[in-house]
Design an enzyme around this catalytic site. Structure first.
Site, PDB file in Angstrom:
ATOM      1  N   PHE A  12     -13.802  -6.024   1.199  1.00  0.00           N
ATOM      2  CA  PHE A  12     -14.709  -4.986   0.728  1.00  0.00           C
ATOM      3  C   PHE A  12     -15.894  -5.050   1.192  1.00  0.00           C
ATOM      4  CE2 PHE A  12     -12.583  -5.423  -3.981  1.00  0.00           C
ATOM      5  CZ  PHE A  12     -11.867  -4.374  -3.873  1.00  0.00           C
ATOM      6  N   TYR A  70       0.439  -1.355   0.322  1.00  0.00           N
ATOM      7  CA  TYR A  70       0.415   0.393  -0.399  1.00  0.00           C
ATOM      8  C   TYR A  70       1.265   1.035   0.115  1.00  0.00           C
ATOM      9  CZ  TYR A  70      -3.845  -3.143   1.284  1.00  0.00           C
ATOM     10  OH  TYR A  70      -5.209  -3.795   1.943  1.00  0.00           O
ATOM     11  N   GLY A 117     -17.739  -2.814   0.293  1.00  0.00           N
ATOM     12  CA  GLY A 117     -17.992  -2.817  -1.936  1.00  0.00           C
ATOM     13  C   GLY A 117     -17.313  -2.377  -2.748  1.00  0.00           C
TER      14      GLY A 117
END
Length: 289
Positions: free
Chosen positions: A213, A64, A216
């Site tokens: 998620f 990340y 979503g």
């Protein structure tokens, strides 16, 4: 009064017990999970507020940024509280264009572990998820070679516990034939429920399931039923979606991410939401067959 993480209860993650409401650090990096955040001080503040509110499970990865979120975690929280569990993941790398190619070779996995150790300031990683390829769905393939490397890293003490991410039931079984797996991190939420049977099977065996998620991902959950239930309860659809996951099974650990203290506190309010039978039935129908 702000809701604390312990309202959601706790669950075992390897030899540790963590609150079921955790925090995912991906959004602390810059746009498209590349580069530094626009406001580094705000990112540090989010992490410190999370720990203040009882969150003791932080999910991250050195890819990340790359490196950005781990460096921010170290700045914000090191020396780490004894009860804090940091879960990271390896198995991919970042290109200058922001792509996520796999990095599953033995040397790549070993280097990724050392990068996480260096940037987090740890001597041993609490939990490392082996992330298999595929954006949001597993790509059916053998996990034997990378899992053997993970087992070697564990034997050396660099990795305390192994998790696996983005896998099918078949891939999970192969992984567990090589080394113990303490958690599975797959795509799962109120609408995307392909892993229903896996969630239940892991619960029977005391293994944590960590949905990525949960709201979503890059396309927030959209559902009339979700909005209807939220309206009746006087809350937000996203809080209802998180509350549903907490109600789904006791082995579900949540790691919603945010770069905002206010949004962090809103997410934690889901821990105090009690969904009744009528709401649960209405919501369950969203992801039905």
């Amino acid at each position: 009064m702000t809701t604390r993480a312990d309202h959601a209860g706790s669950y075992r993650l390897g030899d540790r017990t963590v609150q079921r409401m955790g925090y995912g650090a991906m959004q602390l990096a810059g746009p498209h999970v590349m580069g530094p955040p626009a406001d580094r001080d705000a990112a540090v503040a989010v992490l410190r507020r999370a720990v203040e509110l009882g969150i003791d499970h932080v999910d991250t990865s050195d890819y990340y940024g790359p490196h950005v979120t781990n460096e921010i975690i170290r700045e914000a929280l090191h020396p780490y509280p004894d009860q804090l569990t940091i879960t990271t993941k390896i198995g991919a790398r970042r290109t200058p264009e922001g792509e996520w190619p796999e990095a599953l070779g033995a040397d790549e996995l070993r280097q990724a572990v050392h990068d996480n150790l260096d940037h987090l300031g740890l001597d041993s990683l609490h939990v490392v998820n082996l992330r298999m390829p595929g954006f949001a769905e597993p790509v059916e393939r053998s996990v034997a070679e990378p899992m053997e490397t993970m087992a070697a890293l564990q034997a050396e003490g660099l990795v305390q516990h192994i998790g696996i991410s983005n896998v099918s039931t078949t891939m999970l079984a192969e992984a567990r034939s090589i080394a113990p797996v303490v958690c599975v991190q797959n795509h799962y939420n109120l609408v995307h429920r392909d892993d229903d049977a896996m969630v239940d099977a892991l619960a029977r065996e005391g293994i944590a399931y960590v949905p990525f998620f949960p709201l979503g991902g890059f396309t927030p959950l959209q559902s009339h039923a979700l909005e209807s239930v939220a309206g009746r309860l006087g809350t937000t659809p996203m809080q209802v979606a998180l509350a549903w996951l907490l109600a789904r099974s006791p082995n579900v650990l949540l790691i919603p991410g945010t770069s905002s203290v206010a949004h962090l506190e809103q997410n934690l309010e889901a821990a105090a939401r009690v969904l009744g039978p009528a709401e649960l039935d209405e919501l369950a129908a969203i992801g039905g067959p």
